[in-house]
Design an enzyme around this catalytic site. Structure first.
Site, PDB file in Angstrom:
ATOM      1  NE  ARG A 140       1.147  -7.670  11.105  1.00 12.81           N
ATOM      2  CZ  ARG A 140       0.965  -6.815  10.188  1.00 12.81           C
ATOM      3  NH1 ARG A 140       1.833  -6.040   9.843  1.00 12.81           N
ATOM      4  NH2 ARG A 140      -0.004  -6.972   9.199  1.00 12.81           N
TER       5      ARG A 140
ATOM      6  CE  LYS B  63      -0.649   0.707   4.834  1.00 11.26           C
ATOM      7  NZ  LYS B  63      -0.092   1.854   5.029  1.00 11.26           N
ATOM      8  CB  THR B  64       3.802   2.203   1.763  1.00  7.20           C
ATOM      9  OG1 THR B  64       3.464   1.939   3.069  1.00  7.20           O
ATOM     10  CG2 THR B  64       4.714   3.745   1.897  1.00  7.20           C
TER      11      THR B  64
ATOM     12  CD  GLN C 106      -3.530  -4.979   8.091  1.00  7.68           C
ATOM     13  OE1 GLN C 106      -2.702  -4.561   8.576  1.00  7.68           O
ATOM     14  NE2 GLN C 106      -3.641  -5.067   6.828  1.00  7.68           N
TER      15      GLN C 106
ATOM     16  CG  ASP D 176      -0.832   5.013   4.915  1.00  8.53           C
ATOM     17  OD1 ASP D 176      -1.487   4.213   4.402  1.00  8.53           O
ATOM     18  OD2 ASP D 176       0.325   5.118   5.404  1.00  8.53           O
ATOM     19  CD  GLU D 177      -1.736   2.148   8.411  1.00  9.39           C
ATOM     20  OE1 GLU D 177      -2.685   1.333   8.350  1.00  9.39           O
ATOM     21  OE2 GLU D 177      -0.542   1.558   8.493  1.00  9.39           O
TER      22      GLU D 177
END
Length: 712
Positions: A591, A30-31, A248, A217-218
């Protein structure tokens, strides 16, 4: 620019819709998409860099985004505004806070400043900081401000509950103090910016003209006030591009609202949604296992996350007979990974609650595995654990360090003058501070009366059977008022740690039927003696919340028991709470890049106050992606996992004293510290010099961890 992106990523970058929602699955890049989108706006859509605003929620994420944008755009990237939501609000208020009665050079206070103000309030209002802790007060103040509860409303609510009045008084004092200093805390930055935009349309119009393209973002972590600010900036003319993953959303306890990203297409009916569903982080076994859990949530955007990283390593689930077995199994698996060439830094152990680190830390120390607590404190170094152990030390040694730690904890009226008097008496007679209090009538007033009660408690407990450590500990915590102090201030995490310490005592007593309080304290001193791991590599221990945004080759998720994970509180909250816990499990599992281990333990839990059972999240994993190990599982492949070594120094299962007698100059071997020389023996306690870095240690001379070196 987009040639190295997959089809969905390219769509997310080049689409020309005014309102865009990107649902970015875990590990889906995503980044990279977000920064490439910024570059696309500037290079291909001729948007001026200074008209682009990118918002994120941590300084680390903002700095990373800035670096990536500059890497792509070089000098042109310097004009892009990338900042946290709080930094953006500071910029807005520095220009326009005059409209709401603040100077442009207003002060921003941090947590330390907040506590300094509370210190003034405690004195001015004569409020007991032990009963009303700074953490509880600050949490209360934040909740009132975010909830738009005025001072008058707070006092009105306190009328029905006298225990709430000190909170309202502290709130009023704190608010008045901030206004007098023209200061703002972090909550104020958001609240006042939102108010500014609502009350002053001309100010809002100026900022709407400044930014034509806003990227967030987020987005799943946005709260209602933050979303209001973003919506104000977007207005009717600007473009909005949001990136996030409802699966998330794990911060609802601090205001995040998953419904914001879920209802985005209703707030902006013409919005275009792109789903990034290729995961570049985890293997297929890990990802499919995580998918089979999260699919049980109802409130989510459906996406079929997949990966091209194939693996034959299934998720491994181990159920031990107790926390120590669970910890030993984790340690053995780590040692196997190390033998296979893995670096300690590539391994993480995650857990739902901090108290779970106790048994894990012991297991790692027993196996001599270096570790650090990421963003936290080792179990035996936590304040409440050290306090409880100091109370126990008062029964055995009553040393000055333990005395100073507990005599005014909870408060007993022992000010500096009383302590100084005890020090003077101690030095004059060559005795301990406790003996000065017990044997010499040198105090007066409240300190004298409370001191007599304290002495009576310690002396009474000294008559107890030293084998009944659990009874001794419970008596001290209850009768001293320490438990009541934590309960009154709703210190749930600290209470959980104390319950886990009681569990530790119970395990020790079970495995050491003749183990005394003195021996238990000696054993704990071995664990609480900090190792120095400033250099080299180490396993990282952390809560799952702290692991958000991180990734590791090999991940252990410990404490997979119902009531632990999912937490007891989430089960009480019903479907909404359970769905958040499931999202947390999804975050934990994803993770892991190469191998994922899930562990749990059977037996009674003093924290849960019931027998542990396997987490429902383990049972939700599709059987094709998980293997089960442990005594209760009939698994033919179980033999491939070595059992914990019998002779490993698991000090929670050390047997009774060997009866070994030592003498000065004797060479000995210790299971953890290695070879050493006895320096002195005094009343059954041996002072032994070990090799660097351990140095001098005091150990019960008959302790089972010691043996005499043969032939010496």
């Amino acid at each position: 620019m987009v040639e190295n992106l997959n089809e969905q990523q390219q769509e997310a970058v080049v689409t020309n819709e005014k309102y865009i929602r990107v649902i970015a699955g875990a590990g889906s890049g995503k980044t990279r998409v977000l920064t490439t989108r910024i570059a696309h706006l500037i290079d291909h859509l001729d948007v001026r860099p200074f008209r682009v605003l990118a918002i994120t929620f941590t300084n680390k994420a903002a700095n990373e985004m800035k670096e990536r944008v500059r890497h792509i755009l070089e000098d042109r990237g310097l004009g892009v505004n990338v900042s946290t939501i709080h930094a953006l609000c500071v910029r807005i208020l520095r220009e326009d806070a005059v409209a709401i009665g603040y100077p442009k050079n207003f002060t921003i206070i941090d947590t330390q400043d907040q506590r300094s103000i509370l210190n003034e309030a405690y004195k001015a209002l004569n409020i007991d900081r032990k009963e009303y802790t700074p953490g509880a007060i600050l949490s209360y103040i934040s909740n009132q401000k975010v909830g738009d509860v005025s001072i008058d409303m707070a006092f009105a609510l306190a009328d029905d509950n006298p225990m709430q009045k000190p909170y309202a008084e502290m709130y009023a004092f704190y608010t008045k103090r901030l206004k007098a200093m023209y200061a703002m805390d972090f909550d104020d930055l958001l609240i006042l910016t939102n108010n500014l935009f609502k009350k002053y349309p001309e100010v809002l119009a100026k900022w709407q003209r400044r930014y034509s393209h806003i990227l967030v973002d987020e987005f799943q972590d946005v709260d209602n006030i933050q979303y209001n600010i973003i919506q104000c900036l977007v207005g009717s003319d600007n473009h909005l591009y949001v990136v996030g993953d409802p699966d998330q959303t794990i911060y609802t306890w601090r205001g995040a609202n998953v419904d914001i990203i879920m209802r985005f297409d209703k707030d902006y009916p013409s919005a275009h949604t792109v789903i990034l569903n290729e995961n570049y982080r985890s293997t297929d076994m890990i990802l499919e296992g995580a998918n089979s859990i999260i699919i049980n949530n109802k409130n989510r955007v459906k996406k079929d996350l997949f990966t091209k990283k194939k693996s034959e390593h299934k998720i491994k689930h181990y159920s031990g007979a107790g926390p120590e077995y669970e910890a030993n199994w984790i340690a053995e698996q780590i040692n196997q990974l190390i033998r296979d060439g893995v670096n300690y830094r590539e391994i993480a152990i995650l857990y739902r609650a901090n108290y779970l680190s106790r048994a894990i830390e012991k297991g790692l120390l027993d196996y001599k595995i270096p570790y650090v607590i990421y963003g936290g404190t080792r179990f035996y170094d936590r304040q409440e654990v050290k306090d409880a152990l100091s109370y126990l030390r008062m029964v055995v040694t009553a040393d000055d360090l333990a005395f100073i730690r507990v005599i005014n904890n909870p408060r007993r009226g022992f000010g500096d003058k009383a302590i100084d008097t005890l020090y003077e008496t101690s030095e004059a007679h060559g005795i301990t501070l406790y003996e000065a209090l017990r044997d010499h009538n040198v105090l007066s007033g409240k300190a004298k009366n409370e001191g007599l009660k304290f002495v009576a408690l310690i002396e009474e407990v000294r008559t107890y059977n030293p084998l009944e450590i659990n009874i001794i500990l419970n008596k001290l915590l209850v009768d001293s008022g320490y438990l009541k102090m934590l309960e009154a201030s709703k210190e749930e995490d600290r209470l959980e740690n104390l319950k886990e310490l009681i569990n530790d005592v119970e395990v020790y007593m079970k495995n050491n039927p003749e183990g005394t309080l003195m021996e238990y304290l000696q054993i704990i001193s071995l664990y609480s003696d900090k190792e120095n791991y400033d250099t080299g590599s180490f396993v990282q221990l952390m809560t799952i919340h702290a692991a958000k945004g991180l990734e590791f080759d090999h991940v252990f998720v410990a404490g997979m028991s119902d009531g632990v994970f999912p937490s007891e509180r989430s089960l009480i909250d019903g479907p909404t709470g359970l769905e958040e816990e499931r999202r947390l499990a999804y975050v934990a599992f994803t993770r892991a890049k190469k191998k994922l281990f899930l562990t749990e333990s059977a037996g009674y839990s003093y924290v849960l106050e019931k027998i542990r059972t396997t987490s429902r999240f383990v049972n939700e994993i599709d059987k094709d992606y998980i293997e089960h190990y442990g005594a209760q599982f009939e698994n033919k492949t179980q033999a491939s996992f070595p059992r914990p070594k019998k002779q490993i120094v698991n000090r929670s299962v050390i047997q009774k004293s060997s009866g070994l007698k030592l003498k000065d100059g004797q060479r000995v071997e210790h299971n953890m510290y290695g070879e050493g020389v006895v320096v002195a023996v005094d009343n059954g306690i041996a002072t032994i010099a070990f090799m660097h870095p351990h140095g001098l240690k005091k150990i019960v001379e008959g302790h089972a961890s010691l043996s005499v070196k043969e032939g010496k």
